[in-house]
Design an enzyme around this catalytic site. Structure first.
Site, PDB file in Angstrom:
ATOM      1  N   ARG A  30       0.841  -1.189   0.000  1.00  0.00           N
ATOM      2  CA  ARG A  30       0.000   0.000   0.000  1.00  0.00           C
ATOM      3  C   ARG A  30       0.884   1.250   0.000  1.00  0.00           C
ATOM      4  O   ARG A  30       2.066   1.192   0.371  1.00  0.00           O
ATOM      5  CB  ARG A  30      -0.902   0.026   1.235  1.00  0.00           C
ATOM      6  CG  ARG A  30      -1.811  -1.190   1.393  1.00  0.00           C
ATOM      7  CD  ARG A  30      -2.514  -1.147   2.733  1.00  0.00           C
ATOM      8  NE  ARG A  30      -3.457  -2.237   2.913  1.00  0.00           N
ATOM      9  CZ  ARG A  30      -3.154  -3.417   3.449  1.00  0.00           C
ATOM     10  NH1 ARG A  30      -1.907  -3.655   3.848  1.00  0.00           N
ATOM     11  NH2 ARG A  30      -4.066  -4.356   3.592  1.00  0.00           N
TER      12      ARG A  30
ATOM     13  N   HIS B 252      -3.671   2.647  -6.029  1.00  0.00           N
ATOM     14  CA  HIS B 252      -4.057   1.449  -5.279  1.00  0.00           C
ATOM     15  C   HIS B 252      -4.386   0.290  -6.221  1.00  0.00           C
ATOM     16  O   HIS B 252      -4.274  -0.883  -5.832  1.00  0.00           O
ATOM     17  CB  HIS B 252      -5.251   1.753  -4.379  1.00  0.00           C
ATOM     18  CG  HIS B 252      -5.517   0.676  -3.370  1.00  0.00           C
ATOM     19  ND1 HIS B 252      -4.741   0.492  -2.247  1.00  0.00           N
ATOM     20  CD2 HIS B 252      -6.468  -0.286  -3.331  1.00  0.00           C
ATOM     21  CE1 HIS B 252      -5.199  -0.540  -1.553  1.00  0.00           C
ATOM     22  NE2 HIS B 252      -6.252  -1.022  -2.178  1.00  0.00           N
TER      23      HIS B 252
ATOM     24  N   TYR C 213      -9.492 -11.200  -5.295  1.00  0.00           N
ATOM     25  CA  TYR C 213      -8.444 -11.443  -6.280  1.00  0.00           C
ATOM     26  C   TYR C 213      -8.581 -12.823  -6.905  1.00  0.00           C
ATOM     27  O   TYR C 213      -8.268 -13.018  -8.067  1.00  0.00           O
ATOM     28  CB  TYR C 213      -7.072 -11.275  -5.621  1.00  0.00           C
ATOM     29  CG  TYR C 213      -6.907  -9.903  -5.028  1.00  0.00           C
ATOM     30  CD1 TYR C 213      -6.678  -8.799  -5.833  1.00  0.00           C
ATOM     31  CD2 TYR C 213      -7.018  -9.697  -3.659  1.00  0.00           C
ATOM     32  CE1 TYR C 213      -6.553  -7.534  -5.295  1.00  0.00           C
ATOM     33  CE2 TYR C 213      -6.891  -8.434  -3.116  1.00  0.00           C
ATOM     34  CZ  TYR C 213      -6.660  -7.361  -3.929  1.00  0.00           C
ATOM     35  OH  TYR C 213      -6.542  -6.107  -3.405  1.00  0.00           O
TER      36      TYR C 213
ATOM     37  N   HIS D 123      -3.693  -9.426   4.508  1.00  0.00           N
ATOM     38  CA  HIS D 123      -5.115  -9.410   4.825  1.00  0.00           C
ATOM     39  C   HIS D 123      -5.417 -10.428   5.918  1.00  0.00           C
ATOM     40  O   HIS D 123      -4.962 -11.571   5.848  1.00  0.00           O
ATOM     41  CB  HIS D 123      -5.952  -9.774   3.599  1.00  0.00           C
ATOM     42  CG  HIS D 123      -6.212  -8.616   2.694  1.00  0.00           C
ATOM     43  ND1 HIS D 123      -6.436  -8.775   1.346  1.00  0.00           N
ATOM     44  CD2 HIS D 123      -6.277  -7.283   2.925  1.00  0.00           C
ATOM     45  CE1 HIS D 123      -6.638  -7.582   0.799  1.00  0.00           C
ATOM     46  NE2 HIS D 123      -6.539  -6.675   1.738  1.00  0.00           N
TER      47      HIS D 123
ATOM     48  N   ARG E  59      -1.758  -2.437  -6.649  1.00  0.00           N
ATOM     49  CA  ARG E  59      -1.787  -3.524  -5.661  1.00  0.00           C
ATOM     50  C   ARG E  59      -2.747  -4.614  -6.122  1.00  0.00           C
ATOM     51  O   ARG E  59      -2.447  -5.804  -6.037  1.00  0.00           O
ATOM     52  CB  ARG E  59      -2.207  -2.940  -4.312  1.00  0.00           C
ATOM     53  CG  ARG E  59      -2.469  -3.934  -3.197  1.00  0.00           C
ATOM     54  CD  ARG E  59      -2.716  -3.157  -1.912  1.00  0.00           C
ATOM     55  NE  ARG E  59      -3.488  -3.899  -0.936  1.00  0.00           N
ATOM     56  CZ  ARG E  59      -2.977  -4.726  -0.049  1.00  0.00           C
ATOM     57  NH1 ARG E  59      -1.689  -4.958  -0.037  1.00  0.00           N
ATOM     58  NH2 ARG E  59      -3.744  -5.341   0.822  1.00  0.00           N
TER      59      ARG E  59
END
Length: 332
Positions: free
Chosen positions: A164, A267, A302, A293, A270
């Site tokens: 990030r 972002h 994802y 996460h 990412r």
């Protein structure tokens, strides 16, 4: 005599209005007062989320802020929510505001200021994330080429390692190990918009602390950055040698994306890297660990992004079968 003394104390408390239920008194507190107490007293509310919540209160909750919490009924909440959706506000911020309202009124329930939370609208606090655009490896390479050299390593780490922006700004030189081809993430740099306060903090969860492997093709760029652009302490520094501001990186990225002709936020890099990782066959656990996460739902986004590869997989299986002369299936 004891009964008379007790009755005397009751009469005295009545005269001082101490008989009034404390919950009823709390119910007369305005929603604004309750919300401020929630944002300042709840240890799970960070400064960035508190800033976002106060902005959403100004944008969306104004009709309710001066109302006593005891007078906020399910009908009042439904009417407010319908008017908010009919306005020009963004759906994401409205969903955030509803979640805030629900949390504040949950606190009022715990205080016995109200008996039941009036926020009863199904899925009103759910913000369905939009499908984020994904850059191809060629587009990532073009962005790295187009951006000012000082920021190239940041684009590479965001796209290929899933860091990030706040994590990038917190990196120390000692966090990047070229021999082991890893980058260590254990802090994030927070830059508040309204108060202009800047500070480092620990990741939101233990999962945010992680060591991420750097792909081999990115290592030369990391080595060049360490030699040319890194500071004595911070990996990313500005022209004055101090820690780089996140907005400086963002503005440089905006200029580069215009040159390349892609519609991406920083972002989204990412998202790109993790989607490509999922496409290589990375498991759900792999993605959670790499992104930092703790939530399975977040990592599943994802995995979902590559579900459309089923036709490609079928074609690849056919190619394998053909290579092994197994394309002719036996007839019954």
């Amino acid at each position: 005599m004891e009964a008379e003394r007790w009755l005397l104390r009751v009469h005295e408390s009545l005269e001082r209005e101490e008989w009034r239920d404390s919950g009823a008194q709390l119910g007369r507190r305005t929603l604004k007062d309750y919300a401020e107490s929630y944002l300042t007293e709840n240890p799970n509310v960070g400064e960035r989320w508190a800033e976002t919540s106060r902005r959403n209160m100004r944008l969306h909750l104004t009709p309710l802020l001066d109302m006593p919490v005891a007078s906020i009924t399910p009908a009042v909440v439904r009417s407010w929510h319908a008017q908010a959706l009919a306005g020009t506000g963004g759906r994401t911020s409205i969903a955030q505001t509803y979640r805030l309202l629900r949390s504040v009124l949950n606190m009022a329930v715990l205080d016995e200021a109200i008996q039941k939370n009036p926020c009863q609208i199904p899925r009103a606090g759910t913000d369905r994330p939009k499908e984020r655009p994904i850059a191809s490896p060629a587009e990532v390479a073009a962005l790295i080429e187009a951006i000012t050299p000082r920021y190239r390593a940041a684009v590479a780490l965001a796209a290929w390692c899933g860091l990030r922006r706040g994590e990038l700004m917190a990196l120390r030189v000692t966090d990047v190990d070229l021999e082991k081809a890893t980058v260590r993430v254990d802090k994030t740099y927070v830059e508040l918009l309204e108060s202009r306060r800047r500070f480092e903090k620990e990741p939101k969860s233990q999962a945010g602390r992680r060591v991420v492997s750097i792909p081999p093709h990115v290592l030369p760029l990391m080595a060049e950055h360490l030699e040319t652009w890194a500071g004595p302490e911070f990996f990313f520094v500005g022209h004055d040698g101090t820690r780089m501001a996140g907005n400086a990186l963002y503005q440089a990225f905006v200029r580069a994306r215009k040159v390349v002709g892609v519609n991406l936020s920083f972002h989204d890099l990412r998202h790109t890297g993790q989607t490509l990782a999922a496409a290589t066959g990375a498991s759900l656990a792999d993605l959670k660990r790499r992104l930092g996460h703790s939530s399975t739902a977040a990592a599943l986004r994802y995995m979902h992004a590559v579900e459309g590869r089923d036709a490609e997989i079928a074609a690849a299986l056919s190619a394998v079968a053909e290579a092994n002369n197994a394309t002719q299936l036996p007839s019954r």
